[in-house]
Design a protein around this motif. Sequence first.
Motif, PDB file in Angstrom:
ATOM      1  N   GLN A   1       8.750  44.307  66.244  1.00 58.94           N
ATOM      2  CA  GLN A   1      10.139  45.057  66.030  1.00 58.94           C
ATOM      3  C   GLN A   1      11.303  43.870  66.189  1.00 58.94           C
ATOM      4  N   GLU A   2      10.802  42.962  66.863  1.00 59.05           N
ATOM      5  CA  GLU A   2      11.917  41.912  67.013  1.00 59.05           C
ATOM      6  C   GLU A   2      12.066  41.154  65.982  1.00 59.05           C
ATOM      7  N   ASP A   3      11.214  41.355  64.907  1.00 58.61           N
ATOM      8  CA  ASP A   3      11.318  40.627  63.480  1.00 58.61           C
ATOM      9  C   ASP A   3      12.080  41.690  62.589  1.00 58.61           C
ATOM     10  N   LYS A   4      12.803  42.522  63.017  1.00 59.69           N
ATOM     11  CA  LYS A   4      13.337  43.458  62.108  1.00 59.69           C
ATOM     12  C   LYS A   4      14.365  42.882  61.249  1.00 59.69           C
ATOM     13  N   GLN A   5      14.418  43.408  59.998  1.00 60.25           N
ATOM     14  CA  GLN A   5      15.521  42.665  59.103  1.00 60.25           C
ATOM     15  C   GLN A   5      16.114  43.876  58.422  1.00 60.25           C
ATOM     16  N   ASP A   6      17.550  43.732  58.281  1.00 59.80           N
ATOM     17  CA  ASP A   6      18.493  44.686  57.494  1.00 59.80           C
ATOM     18  C   ASP A   6      19.104  44.072  56.375  1.00 59.80           C
ATOM     19  N   THR A   7      19.314  45.080  55.377  1.00 61.11           N
ATOM     20  CA  THR A   7      19.920  44.830  54.218  1.00 61.11           C
ATOM     21  C   THR A   7      21.633  44.848  54.536  1.00 61.11           C
ATOM     22  N   ASP A   8      22.467  44.372  53.388  1.00 61.27           N
ATOM     23  CA  ASP A   8      23.739  44.375  53.783  1.00 61.27           C
ATOM     24  C   ASP A   8      24.240  45.839  53.718  1.00 61.27           C
ATOM     25  N   VAL A   9      25.318  46.224  54.003  1.00 57.24           N
ATOM     26  CA  VAL A   9      25.806  47.461  54.287  1.00 57.24           C
ATOM     27  C   VAL A   9      26.387  48.026  52.538  1.00 57.24           C
ATOM     28  N   HIS A  10      26.064  49.068  52.208  1.00 55.97           N
ATOM     29  CA  HIS A  10      26.586  49.633  50.985  1.00 55.97           C
ATOM     30  C   HIS A  10      27.648  50.497  51.734  1.00 55.97           C
ATOM     31  N   TYR A  11      29.003  50.199  51.609  1.00 63.80           N
ATOM     32  CA  TYR A  11      30.181  50.931  52.197  1.00 63.80           C
ATOM     33  C   TYR A  11      30.279  52.358  51.188  1.00 63.80           C
ATOM     34  N   HIS A  12      30.925  53.091  51.944  1.00 65.13           N
ATOM     35  CA  HIS A  12      31.384  54.315  51.205  1.00 65.13           C
ATOM     36  C   HIS A  12      30.886  54.732  50.275  1.00 65.13           C
ATOM     37  N   SER A  13      29.298  55.078  50.346  1.00 68.97           N
ATOM     38  CA  SER A  13      28.577  55.713  49.356  1.00 68.97           C
ATOM     39  C   SER A  13      28.934  57.345  49.575  1.00 68.97           C
ATOM     40  N   LEU A  14      29.380  57.942  48.224  1.00 72.91           N
ATOM     41  CA  LEU A  14      29.813  59.373  48.609  1.00 72.91           C
ATOM     42  C   LEU A  14      28.881  60.248  48.095  1.00 72.91           C
ATOM     43  N   THR A  15      27.727  59.692  47.391  1.00 69.72           N
ATOM     44  CA  THR A  15      26.806  60.608  46.965  1.00 69.72           C
ATOM     45  C   THR A  15      25.532  60.261  47.594  1.00 69.72           C
ATOM     46  N   GLY A  16      25.430  59.306  48.482  1.00 74.11           N
ATOM     47  CA  GLY A  16      24.132  58.970  49.108  1.00 74.11           C
ATOM     48  C   GLY A  16      23.482  58.054  48.430  1.00 74.11           C
ATOM     49  N   GLU A  17      24.072  57.391  47.258  1.00 78.99           N
ATOM     50  CA  GLU A  17      23.379  56.290  46.471  1.00 78.99           C
ATOM     51  C   GLU A  17      23.788  55.050  47.207  1.00 78.99           C
ATOM     52  N   GLY A  18      22.923  54.088  47.280  1.00 75.60           N
ATOM     53  CA  GLY A  18      23.204  52.778  47.646  1.00 75.60           C
ATOM     54  C   GLY A  18      22.427  52.003  46.708  1.00 75.60           C
ATOM     55  N   ASN A  19      22.969  50.822  46.564  1.00 76.95           N
ATOM     56  CA  ASN A  19      22.308  49.686  45.799  1.00 76.95           C
ATOM     57  C   ASN A  19      22.321  48.257  46.411  1.00 76.95           C
ATOM     58  N   PHE A  20      21.173  47.796  46.608  1.00 81.54           N
ATOM     59  CA  PHE A  20      20.940  46.667  47.408  1.00 81.54           C
ATOM     60  C   PHE A  20      20.401  45.367  46.862  1.00 81.54           C
ATOM     61  N   ASN A  21      19.074  45.535  46.055  1.00 82.56           N
ATOM     62  CA  ASN A  21      18.772  44.297  45.790  1.00 82.56           C
ATOM     63  C   ASN A  21      18.222  43.346  46.579  1.00 82.56           C
TER      64      ASN A  21
END
Length: 2025
Positions: free
Chosen positions: A1796-1816
């Motif tokens: 768990q201490e090695d957890k990684q996060d993507t950047d934030v996709h702000y203000h998604s109004l449809t629940g869609e997020g793009n990260f790559n």
Amino acid sequence: MALLVHLKTVRDLRGKGDRIAKVTFRGLSFYTCVLENCEDEARFDEMFRWPIASRVDENEILELQVFNYSKIFTNRVIGTFRMVLQKVAEEGQLEVTDTLIDDNNTAIRTSVTVDIKYTTMDGTVGVWSDGEFLDVPGDPEGTFQFETDSLLSGHSHGSGSGVSPGRSIHGIPTFRKAGKGVFSAMKLHKTKSSRDDHKKDEPATLDMEDLDRKALRLGGFGGLDPDCISLASVTAVTTNVSNKRSKPDIKMEPSSGRPVDYQISITVVEARQLVGLNMDPVVCVEIGEDKKYTSMKESTNCPYYNEYFVFDFHVPPDVMFDKILKLSVIHSKNLLRSGTLVGTFKLDVGTVYSQPEHQFYHKWAMLSDPDDITAGCKGYIKCDIAVVGKGDNIKTPHKANETDEDDIEGNLLLPEGVPLERQWARFYVKIYRAEGLPKMNTSIMANVKKAFIGENRDLVDPYVQVVFAGQRGKTSVQKSSYEPIWNEQVVFTEMFPPLCKRIKVQIRDSDKVNDVAIGTHFIDLRKIANDGDKGFLPTMGPAWVNMYGSTRHYTLIDEHQDLNEGLGEGVSFRARLLISVAVEILDTTSTEIVSSTEVQVETVSNISESATGKIEEFFLFGSFLEATMIDRKIGDKPISFEVTIGNYGNQIDGVSKPTAAKKKKKEGGGESDEEESELIQQNSSEDEADDDGDLVSVSSTPPMKPVITDRNYFHLPYFEKKPCIYIKSWWQDQRRRLYNSNIMDKIADKMEEGLNDVQEVIKTEKAYPERRLRGVLEELSTGCNRFVTLANKDQNQAGRTKLDKERLKSCMREMESMGQQAKLIRSQVKRNTVRDKLKMVQNFLHRLRFLADEPQHSIPDVFVWMMSNNKRVAYARIPSKDILYSIVDEETGKDCGKVKAVFLRLPGKKGFGPAGWTVQAKMEIYLWLGLNKQRKDFLSGLPNGFEENKAPRTSPCLQSVPPVSLVYNMKQVFQLRAHMYQARSLFAADSSGLSDPFARVFFSTHSQVTEVLSETLCPTWDQLLVFEDVELFGEAGELRDDPPIIVVEVYDQDTVGKAEFIGRTFAKPITKMCDEHYGPPRFPPQLEYYQIYRGNSTAGDLLAAFELLQIPYDDEEIRRALIAVHDFAVPQIKIGQGGRAELPPIDGPTDSERGPILPVPMGIRPILSRYRIEVLFWGLRDLRRVNLALVDRPRVDIECAGRGVQSALIQNYKKNPNFSTLVKWFEVDLPENELLHPPLNVRVVDCRAFGRYTLVGSHAVTSLRRFIYSPPDKTHNNWASAGDVTVNMDADPSVRKMDTVVKLDATSDAVVKVDVNEEKEEKKKKKKKKKGEVEEDDETDESMLDWWSKYFASIETLMEILRAHEAALAEAEEREDQEIAAEGADIKPDDLPVKGSKGKEKSRDKSRNKEKKKSHHAGEETEKHSSKPKVDELLVYNKELEAEYDNFEDWLHTFNLYRGKAGDDDEAALDDDRIVGRFKGSMCMYKLPLSEEITREVGFDPNMGMFQSIPHNDPINVLVRVFVVRATDLHPADVNGKADPYVVIKLGKSELKDKENYISKQLNPVFGKAFDMEATFPMESMLTVSVYDWDLVGTDDLIGETKIDLENRFYSKHRATCGIANSYSVHGYNVWRDPMKPSQILAKLCKEGKLDGPHYGPGGRVKVANRVFMGATEIEDENGLKKQTDEHLALTVLKHWEEIPRVGCKLIPEHVETRPLLNPDHPGIEQGRIEMWVDMFPMDMPAPGPAIDISPRKPKNFELRVIIWNTDDVVLEDDAFMTGEKMSDIYVRGWLKGQQEDKQDTDVHYHSLTGEGNFNWRFVYPFDYLMAEEKIVISKKESMFSWDETEYKIPARLTLQVWDADHFSADDFLGAIELDLNRFPRGAKTAKQCSINMVQNQAELPCISIFKQKRVKGWWPFVARDENDEMELTGKVEAELHLMSAEEAEKSPVGLGRNEPDPLEKPNRPNTSLSWMLSPVRVVCILVWRQYKLHCALLLGAVLGLLFLGLLFFSLPSALSYKIFNVAG
């Protein structure tokens, strides 16, 4: 057709006696009637007829046997007559007179005359005619009549049938018809009313018939041979002939309250489906007061712990099993806060202990929330729980690569039979009132108060405390009341059915300092409920429960306080309490329910008096016929006995009278409650006017000074005057409960006796155990039917509770079905199934005992106290149901109206240990309890011949008053002869490990001792003790059938101090009256074995016989008696010599050395034969010091029956502990009967200087049977040398996979077997259909395989075999149940309806689905295996190798030498401490002379006797190679609940410590080490493998060790030096380990066994002796070239060596053994297990190669790259600022489980109004992985204080979560998915196809493994639980998983996120996706414009308009004025 035999006479019989004959034809026997007192001729004159269905063959035989008949013992055969029926078949009729032959086939004088007729009816087939047999179903032999003791045997007085069985009517024996009559008589006899005449006047016909029949059964019919000796020690006591006496109980010591060691081990594996978002769960394990916690796992709902906890306890069993075991999950607990409770699960320890193997393994505990019962399931914990008591060993299923049981529902942690869905229920315990409480305060204070205030108060403040399932509730305190009334109920809320068995109800006394218990009662929920189809919920009462505890007088410190807490057997009545229990199942959906589980206390309304039954007056009568064996320690103050029932009769401390002035109003009878309150009081001093005159209870005998019997005991001189007591008492009349219980108890007792007989017959290998078992079953079924007819009475009696009605129904059902099953099993009992059926019948016995235990009390138990000096000394407690009278015989208590021998014992803890072994007093006591109105019969069971002596009366009374004493005017004088022959296996009572035993025989008031034999555990006293002038009171006839019992006590004589008690046994003498003839069949008596007990443990056997001979009066005595009676002179009559002359003579002492000691006379002592005993002396091992000096020159002395032999002296024990001369022999006279063989004693002495000898230790070989030499059987097929036998070879049976897979159709019960191949075809087809499924390429690379591959494959096989075995067992069981059900209902098993309620059907379906899955699984597995190249396997034994191969004692036996005292029974396991060494050797005994052919064999060495071809015992050097694979379940040794184990190996002086390679914080360490040591046998032959715990500071602690005797393995014929591999290969992972090749081994074995061969032939054949084996002949070397070889052939022979004639035995295969680790500090309790094996190579042979490498597999380094491409349909969590629109700031987080201490996060996709997020966005997780175990390996420090890293193994699971980012508050968790990298569902192609099903129905979907697939891309759902705990879809993620090995990853590196190298392109996000922190204006503009385009335009227009207007108004005035003034201007 029929055969008729007319048996006329038998002539020239010897002696005088009762005769009986038996005629047998075609296995069917008839008996004649008994001819009593025949002289030399017996005229039977009886006709027997056999209807026969097939013609009489001329070779068939008719057999006729004549017996001397005995009522008590087995009949003795006088002779046998056998005749071949050739002549009869030809001529049709024949009369024969011929002599009989005896057992040795020699003719004797006695002759028999028979007439035989054979009638044929041509062409017709004869039928058994109905008249000839009783209609017994399925009883072809017709044996039923003799086997059965009717239920009433010996007790009935009915006069139903006048025909006695076997009297012939019209010349045809009507045995069976008469039997029918007898049965109907039994039924008739019950209709007799209580007003019949006094029992004595009835003709007791049935009595005699029963006896005859019993004797018949015991006699010839059991086929018992005449010299048979029943080993059932109790036979003498148990075969109860008359009905005046009942059996004494042999076991003396109470065992219940004594503390014992327990160890509870719990493994918390993991938790799943915990309810709550993003939790940090901790599991708390709590047992009683002890708590332990797991570590905390962060942010997961399915934490994996795999942590092991051990709790140790030292408490009494009852306390242990009542402890509650609680598992709870707590969310985010840390040092500062206690965390919030998620859910708990609880059960009691007893539930675990009652499971098979005392454990739950890998089961899921379902959590529920105690504060909110409407909430449903809160998650599951997977755990193992095991409870180990001393001496239990738990078989742990093999802990290898476990497949995770994903089927939670199918593996819930619940006992068998509990439904999966448990509901919440309320348990109502209503407490009404109590009575008869004792004083709980001193009366001093009370008297002071009374003086001051003038009020008198009761000295007790009671309240009731109820404890259930770990919760407790209390009623209010009733101040100062002996008769408190509460009327309250305590309500518990708990899951139903509860996993806690008992409710504890305790009355306590409230006190300012501390409350103490007054009395405790346990309510067992299993007894007040029934979970069957027609069962009922727990219910009880309203009923009174009686509480027992310590004596009632108040002391400040009560030494027996434990008894009041419910530990141990109460010694006095304390109080009784009126309670009831009810259960109500809750409907958790209803709204008004209280959702907490807190205990509530509410008031309830009072109940009426009559609710508990009508009050009746009971009468208890007792008479003390004898008081002997009174312990001398008590002192010689006068002794009296007090009998109490409840508080009635208790004169010292019984009555605590309530002070409220409730006097019984004699005129009006008083109101009911006042009457009630008076009832519990006894009417001691007040003369109460009763209906029958004023009867005053007399509850104690007059005090009397004791008289000395001998050194240890007193007796009371009652002589002919026997004191009596009688007590009147009033109780609710609930006799029906006790009656039902009594009927069942009697059936059970009878059955137990029968089963003991059957076991006895099996044990002593007698003929026909099956007949006796059939008899037992027959009795059982008649008994059950009888119960059903009897129990159904008194239905509407007052006070019948719901439980009474329901219990009656369920008992009737149970008994009925038991009766039917018994009938059915009876018909299935065959010779070969006896043992299996015996087990089934024993289950019946347990069921019966369980049913018979009545949960609702009525009348309290009766206590008999011995008082000395007005102090209570010793007591006996007699259950009231045992002495309760009923007019129906079966309902009467077993001791009612009978004389019972009762042993008094010390109260409470005083009775533990040695104090509890000694008898305080032995009473012969007669008790009768019944309604006062039924009491006229109360004296009927006493021995006859007495006059009643009544108390002097003042007022005349109408009704008879009970006597205060009985005066016997009939006296018989006897001589008792005790033939004390020998004892064996006694306890060692001296420090030398031996005893100096003598026996003391007690009979009535007499006692005598045998001589003391020094230093032996097996004394042969061979002594006759004669007791002259024993006076017994009563009628002669009664005494003959039922003499008092004899007590024999064995002691150890000590030079100083008192003799020490070794044990005790009981016997009944055989009685001869003076008018009987002393001769066969009853006399002289046979020697019998009697089991000796010390406390509750057996302490040896006594071989003895006892006879009681009546002495006739001589005339002088008669004359004096007449003069005394009538004062007139009688002329002196002198006719012959009276008195002792008529007794059989006693031979004088034969042995001049023994002085006046009389030997056991001939005819009783056994017949002896000459035997030779050869002894093999091999060596001595591990001798300890004696008196601090080392043993230097030991010698072994062997002794048997006074003869013996000494070994050669070992000159220097240190240098060589083996003997120089191997074989010696001696001759000895031993009994012909093997069962009577005396033990053989082995003693080791050390020869010191000056001719001194010291005893080192000794061993007694109790049974020589295993050493009896039996010549090889020449006819046996192994010797058949006629031709060659080709041995059928399987493709290795041990590893063969199951070739059929069971397929179950969910709707039918039919089991279809499908061939696996078809299954595969189907699978293949299916596989093709599955789209996108990549065929898994399973081709394992040969170079990849190592030893561990072999190991894991073997474990898989082991598990498979176990599973198959279990499945087969289950199937067989189900089949049997079906058959039973089917036969019961007369339907074929095929068309069986599924029986059972819905619940059962459900569970059945479940199990079916499970099996379906399993079979599915099995199919896949077989397929896997078929496609894999076969990995060679070894054998994994889940136990020690010794256990499998009989300790390797095939020719060399190990005898432990003992020294020192034997411990108390509970320390029996500590016998290991007494072992001072071991003697290795063997014996061989045979009758002389021996046949010639053995000694004539080639190469016979006369010096070696029977021990031919034994290796020499010179010292030999051996290379020992120890392989330690791993350890499992080690006992934690550190505070953190872990251990740091390492291995230590000791052999002789050398020791190898592997300390530097300790494994940190592991309880299941994998060692994978090989250790080489050199050793010299015999000096260094004991190998010790220990596991120690490494400690940084201080010494290392031993966790556990195991010891292996290498020498026995080395010399064993099983060849345990080096295991034989499954296949022979010269390279690779399976290379041949042994320096000798298979062909060399085979050649050597053939040479040693003097076998012909091996001869290798063409075509892959090899011949050894006369066996031919086939096999392969080619082998591949490293380069793949094939060569010819014989090795495979030789190996084939070795693998089948057990099939070789004469010398064959199983050779040990290549293996791994699992050995338990033990720790001397916790004897008998396993501390873990170790898997290992040992190879041994003699140094004079070629050296073996290097050890194979078994070092643990190193985990492989992998890198998992996860690219998160997009998300879709993520739930929108926030409301947009300003616009209120739903949106989310999405980011994805991921980690590998355990990191768990090695957890990684993507950047934030702000203000998604449809629940869609793009990260790559790319996550990179490096990890170490073990392929074989499918686990990730993590090494990390547990905390900053840890010294080193700890290694964890965790399943490979990837967790992805989706979050909503918040700036000022915590981020919101939206959903997650966890993918098991080994098997996870394939991702969906598009977001549309991705659904929540992928998570919910994962089992059905095709799964893939990233380790095989390497790269996979797709859509997966995110899920979370909503408020109703349902799964809901919260989003979808498109991800790509790519797995690379570390090397590949190095070659193509990538960056995290979107960094270099190999960066990912930026996602194409909508321009709305910005953080408002960075560019607020832009965000607002974009957001507002996008949403409100139109509004904005209008707004702009409006603003411009307003601006315009504003400007207009602003500039208008000036413009106007300008205009105006300008114009004007």
